[in-house]
Design a protein around this motif. Structure first.
Motif, PDB file in Angstrom:
ATOM      1  N   LEU A  29      21.169  73.547 -30.240  1.00 32.05           N
ATOM      2  CA  LEU A  29      21.303  74.202 -28.937  1.00 32.05           C
ATOM      3  C   LEU A  29      19.952  74.694 -28.444  1.00 32.05           C
ATOM      4  O   LEU A  29      19.609  74.507 -27.265  1.00 32.05           O
ATOM      5  N   MET A  30      19.171  75.316 -29.313  1.00 35.49           N
ATOM      6  CA  MET A  30      17.861  75.784 -28.876  1.00 35.49           C
ATOM      7  C   MET A  30      16.965  74.604 -28.497  1.00 35.49           C
ATOM      8  O   MET A  30      16.196  74.691 -27.524  1.00 35.49           O
ATOM      9  N   ALA A  31      17.062  73.499 -29.217  1.00 36.28           N
ATOM     10  CA  ALA A  31      16.296  72.306 -28.854  1.00 36.28           C
ATOM     11  C   ALA A  31      16.695  71.810 -27.462  1.00 36.28           C
ATOM     12  O   ALA A  31      15.840  71.365 -26.676  1.00 36.28           O
ATOM     13  N   VAL A  34      14.965  74.054 -24.968  1.00 36.88           N
ATOM     14  CA  VAL A  34      13.550  73.678 -24.830  1.00 36.88           C
ATOM     15  C   VAL A  34      13.419  72.398 -24.001  1.00 36.88           C
ATOM     16  O   VAL A  34      12.567  72.304 -23.108  1.00 36.88           O
ATOM     17  N   ALA A  35      14.278  71.426 -24.285  1.00 32.95           N
ATOM     18  CA  ALA A  35      14.230  70.154 -23.553  1.00 32.95           C
ATOM     19  C   ALA A  35      14.500  70.358 -22.062  1.00 32.95           C
ATOM     20  O   ALA A  35      13.886  69.692 -21.212  1.00 32.95           O
ATOM     21  N   SER A  36      15.415  71.259 -21.755  1.00 33.70           N
ATOM     22  CA  SER A  36      15.707  71.545 -20.349  1.00 33.70           C
ATOM     23  C   SER A  36      14.470  72.084 -19.639  1.00 33.70           C
ATOM     24  O   SER A  36      14.167  71.697 -18.499  1.00 33.70           O
ATOM     25  N   VAL A 177      21.546  83.699 -23.114  1.00 29.38           N
ATOM     26  CA  VAL A 177      20.278  83.784 -23.843  1.00 29.38           C
ATOM     27  C   VAL A 177      19.514  85.012 -23.361  1.00 29.38           C
ATOM     28  O   VAL A 177      19.300  85.177 -22.152  1.00 29.38           O
ATOM     29  N   PRO A 178      19.080  85.881 -24.254  1.00 26.89           N
ATOM     30  CA  PRO A 178      18.310  87.066 -23.841  1.00 26.89           C
ATOM     31  C   PRO A 178      17.059  86.663 -23.077  1.00 26.89           C
ATOM     32  O   PRO A 178      16.407  85.658 -23.400  1.00 26.89           O
ATOM     33  N   GLU A 179      16.699  87.447 -22.091  1.00 28.13           N
ATOM     34  CA  GLU A 179      15.573  87.107 -21.217  1.00 28.13           C
ATOM     35  C   GLU A 179      14.268  86.878 -21.962  1.00 28.13           C
ATOM     36  O   GLU A 179      13.543  85.922 -21.654  1.00 28.13           O
ATOM     37  N   PRO A 180      13.909  87.703 -22.971  1.00 32.03           N
ATOM     38  CA  PRO A 180      12.646  87.442 -23.679  1.00 32.03           C
ATOM     39  C   PRO A 180      12.624  86.082 -24.382  1.00 32.03           C
ATOM     40  O   PRO A 180      11.579  85.423 -24.424  1.00 32.03           O
ATOM     41  N   ILE A 181      13.777  85.654 -24.929  1.00 36.27           N
ATOM     42  CA  ILE A 181      13.835  84.343 -25.590  1.00 36.27           C
ATOM     43  C   ILE A 181      13.728  83.238 -24.551  1.00 36.27           C
ATOM     44  O   ILE A 181      13.010  82.255 -24.740  1.00 36.27           O
ATOM     45  N   ALA A 182      14.418  83.396 -23.429  1.00 35.42           N
ATOM     46  CA  ALA A 182      14.337  82.398 -22.357  1.00 35.42           C
ATOM     47  C   ALA A 182      12.911  82.271 -21.844  1.00 35.42           C
ATOM     48  O   ALA A 182      12.420  81.164 -21.575  1.00 35.42           O
ATOM     49  N   ALA A 187       7.762  79.282 -21.634  1.00 29.41           N
ATOM     50  CA  ALA A 187       6.314  79.251 -21.838  1.00 29.41           C
ATOM     51  C   ALA A 187       5.913  78.148 -22.804  1.00 29.41           C
ATOM     52  O   ALA A 187       4.925  77.427 -22.570  1.00 29.41           O
ATOM     53  N   ALA A 188       6.665  77.995 -23.887  1.00 28.19           N
ATOM     54  CA  ALA A 188       6.348  76.942 -24.859  1.00 28.19           C
ATOM     55  C   ALA A 188       6.420  75.567 -24.211  1.00 28.19           C
ATOM     56  O   ALA A 188       5.541  74.719 -24.420  1.00 28.19           O
ATOM     57  N   ALA A 189       7.461  75.331 -23.412  1.00 26.80           N
ATOM     58  CA  ALA A 189       7.616  74.037 -22.750  1.00 26.80           C
ATOM     59  C   ALA A 189       6.520  73.810 -21.710  1.00 26.80           C
ATOM     60  O   ALA A 189       5.920  72.721 -21.645  1.00 26.80           O
TER      61      ALA A 189
END
Length: 212
Positions: A29-31, A34-36, A177-182, A187-189
């Motif tokens: 799910l997290m992948a 990230v892909a999105s 998804v919590p805002e800091p994780i989103a 940012a990573a993407a």
């Protein structure tokens, strides 16, 4: 340098969950999240749940009969960005993640005519999930392996979620998804796409000198 959407990029997400398809997986799910985000920057992403394949132990690019790593390896070679999405088990990246890194180690010996290893010029990012402490350590371990192999790590090139210690809530259980994780995922993407385009435009120099 700004992103150039006209320059298409490809990513491969190696989901290192211990759960085979089609079981629900927080790492998967997290992948997807990230892909999105990568998709917003013109990056097409393919997902591979590694445990669905017979990835033989070893540090060669092909370990012989029955080894299905060469199929995955081809996808990595064709991609500009590699995402490794891993759960935390006993404070470490899971065993599937370690197996993937060991197989990628073979690429140090696979060089072009200038002596540049096969993965140099590609970008590596990491996502981590778990309901125990250790996300930063897991990210550090995977980043170290990817960097040794030749991947470039973008600024803030990871995202992670840790649930409450010793509880049963998973990332896939969250209603939102919590805002800091989103924000970390975005940012990573964003930074991965930027760095990948930069490396396609200006490649690393040859490793072997042509001077006599």
């Amino acid at each position: 340098m700004v992103d150039q959407p006209e320059l298409p990029l490809r990513a491969i997400a190696l989901v290192c969950s211990l759960k085979g398809s089609p079981a629900e997986s927080s790492s998967a799910l997290m992948a997807q999240h990230v892909a999105s985000e990568l998709g917003k920057h013109g990056v097409e992403c393919e997902h591979v749940r590694c445990v669905d394949y017979n990835i033989a132990p070893g540090v060669e690019d092909d370990m012989g009969s029955g080894d299905e790593w060469p199929e995955i390896r081809r996808k990595v070679l064709d991609a500009d960005i590699l995402l490794i999405s891993t759960p935390i088990w006993l404070g470490h990246p899971c065993s599937v993640t370690q197996r993937v890194l060991e197989r990628l180690d073979a690429e140090l010996s696979n060089t072009d005519e200038d002596g540049v290893p096969a993965m140099v010029g590609k970008v590596g990012i990491v996502s981590v999930v778990g309901n125990e402490d250790g996300a930063h350590k897991v990210v550090a371990d995977v980043f170290q392996g990817l960097n040794d192999i030749g991947f470039s790590i973008p600024a803030q090139g990871c995202t992670y979620w840790n649930g409450e210690a010793m509880q049963s809530t998973d990332y896939s259980d969250l209603d939102q998804v919590p805002e800091p994780i989103a924000a970390a995922t975005a940012a990573a993407a964003r930074n991965a796409a930027h760095l990948a385009r930069a490396l396609k435009t200006l490649k690393y120099p040859p490793y072997e000198s042509n001077n006599e």
